[in-house]
Design a protein around this motif. Structure first.
Motif, short mmCIF file in Angstrom:
data_model
loop_
_atom_site.label_atom_id
_atom_site.label_comp_id
_atom_site.label_asym_id
_atom_site.label_seq_id
_atom_site.Cartn_x
_atom_site.Cartn_y
_atom_site.Cartn_z
N MET A 98 0.82 -1.21 0.00
CA MET A 98 0.00 0.00 0.00
C MET A 98 0.86 1.26 0.00
SD MET A 98 -2.64 -1.21 2.99
CE MET A 98 -3.70 0.25 2.97
N LYS B 8 -10.29 11.94 -10.72
CA LYS B 8 -10.61 10.58 -11.16
C LYS B 8 -9.48 9.62 -10.79
CE LYS B 8 -10.18 8.67 -15.37
NZ LYS B 8 -10.31 8.52 -16.83
N ARG B 9 -8.25 10.02 -11.10
CA ARG B 9 -7.11 9.15 -10.77
C ARG B 9 -7.00 8.96 -9.26
NH1 ARG B 9 -6.23 6.40 -15.25
NH2 ARG B 9 -5.62 7.69 -17.02
N LYS B 10 -7.34 9.99 -8.53
CA LYS B 10 -7.23 9.91 -7.07
C LYS B 10 -8.18 8.84 -6.51
CE LYS B 10 -6.81 13.98 -4.70
NZ LYS B 10 -5.52 14.05 -4.01
N VAL B 11 -9.43 8.86 -6.96
CA VAL B 11 -10.36 7.86 -6.41
C VAL B 11 -10.02 6.45 -6.89
CG1 VAL B 11 -12.33 9.34 -5.88
CG2 VAL B 11 -12.12 8.38 -8.17
N LEU C 104 -7.11 5.30 -4.81
CA LEU C 104 -7.54 5.02 -3.44
C LEU C 104 -8.29 3.69 -3.37
CD1 LEU C 104 -7.94 5.74 -0.48
CD2 LEU C 104 -9.78 7.30 -1.14
N ALA C 105 -9.15 3.46 -4.33
CA ALA C 105 -9.91 2.20 -4.34
C ALA C 105 -8.95 1.02 -4.47
CB ALA C 105 -10.92 2.20 -5.47
N GLN D 273 -7.04 0.52 -1.22
CA GLN D 273 -7.97 -0.07 -0.26
C GLN D 273 -8.12 -1.56 -0.52
OE1 GLN D 273 -12.13 0.39 -0.78
NE2 GLN D 273 -12.49 0.79 1.38
N ASP D 274 -8.22 -1.93 -1.79
CA ASP D 274 -8.30 -3.35 -2.13
C ASP D 274 -7.10 -4.10 -1.55
OD1 ASP D 274 -10.66 -3.36 -3.51
OD2 ASP D 274 -9.76 -3.31 -5.51
N ALA E 298 -5.41 -3.44 1.13
CA ALA E 298 -5.66 -3.67 2.56
C ALA E 298 -6.63 -4.83 2.73
CB ALA E 298 -6.24 -2.40 3.20
N GLY E 299 -7.66 -4.85 1.90
CA GLY E 299 -8.63 -5.94 1.97
C GLY E 299 -7.98 -7.28 1.67
N ARG F 251 -11.21 -14.56 -4.56
CA ARG F 251 -11.75 -13.23 -4.28
C ARG F 251 -10.73 -12.14 -4.68
NH1 ARG F 251 -15.66 -10.68 -0.95
NH2 ARG F 251 -16.66 -12.62 -0.37
N GLU G 34 -11.15 -9.20 -7.63
CA GLU G 34 -11.09 -7.77 -7.33
C GLU G 34 -9.93 -7.09 -8.04
OE1 GLU G 34 -13.22 -7.96 -2.96
OE2 GLU G 34 -11.19 -7.18 -3.08
N PHE H 142 -9.17 -5.16 -12.12
CA PHE H 142 -9.07 -3.78 -12.63
C PHE H 142 -7.72 -3.14 -12.35
CE2 PHE H 142 -10.10 -1.97 -8.42
CZ PHE H 142 -9.51 -0.72 -8.47
N HIS H 143 -6.95 -3.74 -11.46
CA HIS H 143 -5.71 -3.08 -11.02
C HIS H 143 -4.71 -2.91 -12.15
CE1 HIS H 143 -6.31 -4.05 -6.46
NE2 HIS H 143 -7.34 -3.45 -7.01
#
Lengths: 95, 252, 331
Positions: free
Chosen positions: C68, C82-85, C88-89, C92-93, C95-96, C172, C176, C179-180
């Motif tokens: 991270m 847009k790039r920021k969100v 961040l997503a 966050q993934d 961390a998940g 899982r 997820e 998209f990365h």
């Protein structure tokens, strides 16, 4: 104050109305409400659910793998419980 | 200032609030007290920055001069931002950041509720989406405030100090200036006096449950709505805007 | 890969006390594995299998958590909202994913506290790739494209790993993560269509991330100590070198699409095999970074240590509150 880690909870999620809750994974949380929040923020980030159950992992009672044979094998020879056991004569419908 | 100008300024303020708070929140990514809370913080920051994007786009449409969300976020100067001072305060420790979220969200949820019934084009729809997000944040942060307040002696003392420190920034939320008044009168926008009553009631209830003391009346800081910020703010902006400022006109 | 430290020597292997494992038990276990049966946490398993899994899954989890940081470094400076969100997503993934993986390892009887303790004390390893700095925005594109691309190559076969909880976590994660890699490539496509400064930024990032990405797959098969056993246990399904080759074959044409020059004079397509041949990896650099001497090892660990220490009073307060609540409910 104890410095033990927060207890583990198992998370079950209903993905949409009409389906049962399914095990999704686990989270750590200090209390039940936090477990619910943590499950929400961990396991429904992509609209995976409409309802969440959490239960302390320690409260789950599980069958013992060593007893798998005694637990489950006896059901195997009761083939007459399944509809495919029975032969339906030709010409009989709606059975 | 005519009604349309006031409305644009109003929407920009809402957007600035959401963006600046979101920007503060992402500073602590990968530094949370536990992994699960890390995920929650990221969810909330995503909500806020998402709201900022919708609101900037809305402001751009109202203004009609072709300014995009990024133009508003990255190409305006410090004095043009009109977010609340509370939201630009540095994160401090977990309790400081938590109190900031709690105090703002207790206000914001009622503000948004009022906005869902306003007559300004586009704004009611954005508020209806945002209020769902913020209700959840507030629930989460209220619970955490109670945990820290009613937790250990140390956590109680720390979060009480956080509350006392942040309190001076809450007055500004309820002081209606010309922009607030025009939007209230011309677009059936929220009545800040009514919001203040609800805010005080809700905050007092949670603070009591958290076994904390409500700070007493005191001198309130102001200036955010007028673009007069804390000294921290310029640094936040410099960091956030560095790419757009260093490479003017580039597409990313 | 994310668990490339596994390929280093297991210092603790010899110290474990002898556990009675009969030849019959071992043979029966191997039979289950060979029959592609999934092993579940409470099933009998050889101690070495359990230990290997705990090490592998926890290293994988640590890699997600440390991973991270390099991207988090650009979160506050992302060049558009847009790039920021999106970034961040994605973070966050991670961390998940760390969370899912810790949970999978916990089923084997090790606590998250223990695993995190091992990470913070420097005892546990994590992927070498995250010890490199992110110097420009283009690095964020390069990480998504190369690092996530390499990770996906490794992780897809792990979805079929013999240990059920790990395999399920990976399903899982892979879902997820789809998209990365694309978001990384998308950043670079945009740069490739940008001005000269943006193109130069992209090439520079590529030059710095290419070789470390190849190192992600771990030592070559001839030097990999644990591979054979892991393959037999179906924890690992494809060898380091095979995966690395697959990655190079997939990535070089994408680099060409972006107008990038691969920083490898020896790179060439072998028309006969259809595979790219590439130059020798600097294994000394790899070993140095794994050993803790990469550009950011200390910084990455220090950040985690600080977060953990700073959060202690918060975790304790939540526990104290829970105990009080339980006592009140009982009264």
């Amino acid at each position: 104050m104890s410095k033990q880690e927060w207890p583990l909870y198992e998370v079950f999620i209903r993905s949409r109305a009409g389906l049962s809750h399914r095990h999704a994974g686990s989270v750590h949380a200090a209390d039940d409400q936090m477990a619910l929040d943590n499950a929400r923020d961990t396991y429904t980030r992509r609209s995976e659910g409409i309802s969440i159950w959490v239960v302390p992992s320690a409260r789950i009672v599980a069958s013992d793998p060593a007893e798998t044979a005694a637990f489950f094998d006896p059901a195997e020879d009761k083939i007459y419980r399944h509809p495919t056991f029975y032969e339906v004569p030709d010409g009989v419908d709606n059975l | 200032m005519n009604a349309e100008q006031a409305l644009i300024a109003y929407v920009l303020r809402l957007a600035d609030n959401a963006l600046i708070l979101g920007q503060r929140m992402i500073e602590v990514v990968a530094a949370g007290p536990e992994l699960e809370e890390e995920l929650a913080n990221a969810n909330f920051a995503l909500d806020f920055i998402g709201q900022a994007r919708m609101l900037y786009t809305c402001a751009g449409e109202l203004e009609g001069q072709g300014r995009s969300e990024d133009d508003f976020a990255f190409m305006r100067d410090e004095r043009e931002f009109q977010n609340l001072l509370l939201l630009e305060q540095p994160n401090g420790h977990f309790g400081d950041a938590l109190v900031r979220q709690f105090l703002f969200e207790s206000f914001y949820v009622h503000l948004l509720d009022g906005l869902t019934r306003c007559s300004a084009p586009g704004l009611a729809e954005i508020a209806a989406r945002a209020i769902k997000e913020v209700k959840y944040h507030l629930r989460h942060h209220s619970q955490w405030l109670i945990r820290l307040g009613d937790g250990t002696e140390l956590s109680h003392a720390r979060v009480q100090a956080s509350l006392d420190d942040a309190w001076q920034y809450t007055g500004e939320m309820f002081v209606a200036d010309a922009v607030d008044t025009v939007v209230h009168e011309s677009f059936a926008g929220p009545d800040l006096e009514a919001v203040a009553v609800l805010w005080r009631r809700d905050v007092a209830a949670v603070v009591e449950q958290a076994t904390l003391a409500l700070p007493g009346d005191q001198a309130m800081a102001s200036g955010g709505k007028d673009g007069r910020h804390s000294e921290h703010f310029g640094f936040l902006l410099a960091e956030m805007q560095t790419m757009q400022r260093s490479f003017p006109g580039a597409t990313w | 890969m994310y668990t490339q430290g596994l390929d280093q020597k297991d210092k603790h292997a010899a110290s474990g006390q002898a556990i009675a494992e009969s030849a019959e038990q071992l043979a029966a276990f191997q039979e289950r594995i060979d029959a592609e049966e999934k092993i579940e946490a409470k099933d009998w398993m050889p101690e070495a299998y359990r230990r290997t899994l705990i090490r592998q899954i926890s290293q994988h989890a640590h890699s997600e958590i440390i991973g991270m940081q390099p991207e988090g470094n650009w979160l506050t400076r992302a060049p558009s909202l847009k790039r920021k969100v999106i970034l961040l997503a994605k973070i966050q993934d991670e961390a998940g994913h760390g969370l899912y993986l810790y949970a999978a390892a916990e089923t084997l009887g090790v606590s998250r506290d223990q695993m995190v303790g091992d990470l913070l004390s420097g005892k546990a390893k994590y992927s070498s790739i995250f010890n490199y700095p992110t110097l420009t925005w283009a690095d964020i594109g390069a990480i998504g494209w190369l690092v996530d691309g390499a990770a996906i190559m490794n992780q897809i076969p792990l979805c079929r790993c013999s240990f059920g909880p790990y395999a399920r976590a990976m399903v899982r994660v892979c879902k997820e993560e789809s998209f990365h890699q694309r978001q990384g490539f998308d950043i670079l496509v945009t740069l490739s269509r940008g001005n000269d400064a943006q193109k130069a930024m992209m090439q520079d990032a590529f030059d710095r991330w290419w070789w470390p990405s190849l190192m992600m797959f771990g030592p070559s098969d001839t030097d990999s100590k644990h591979s054979a056993q892991s393959m037999a246990w179906k924890i690992k399904r494809i060898s380091n070198d095979e995966l690395r080759q697959k990655f190079v074959d997939a990535t070089v044409p994408q680099a060409e699409f972006l107008g990038l020059k691969v920083p490898d004079e020896d790179l060439r397509l072998n028309a006969k095999t259809g595979h790219y041949e590439f130059g020798e990896i600097d294994w000394q650099e790899f070993l140095d970074v794994i050993a803790g001497n990469g550009p950011c090892n200390k910084q990455r660990l220090a950040k985690r240590q600080k977060a953990h220490a700073d959060g202690a009073w918060v975790r304790e307060a939540a526990q104290a509150y829970a105990s009080k609540q339980a006592a009140r409910a009982a009264a």
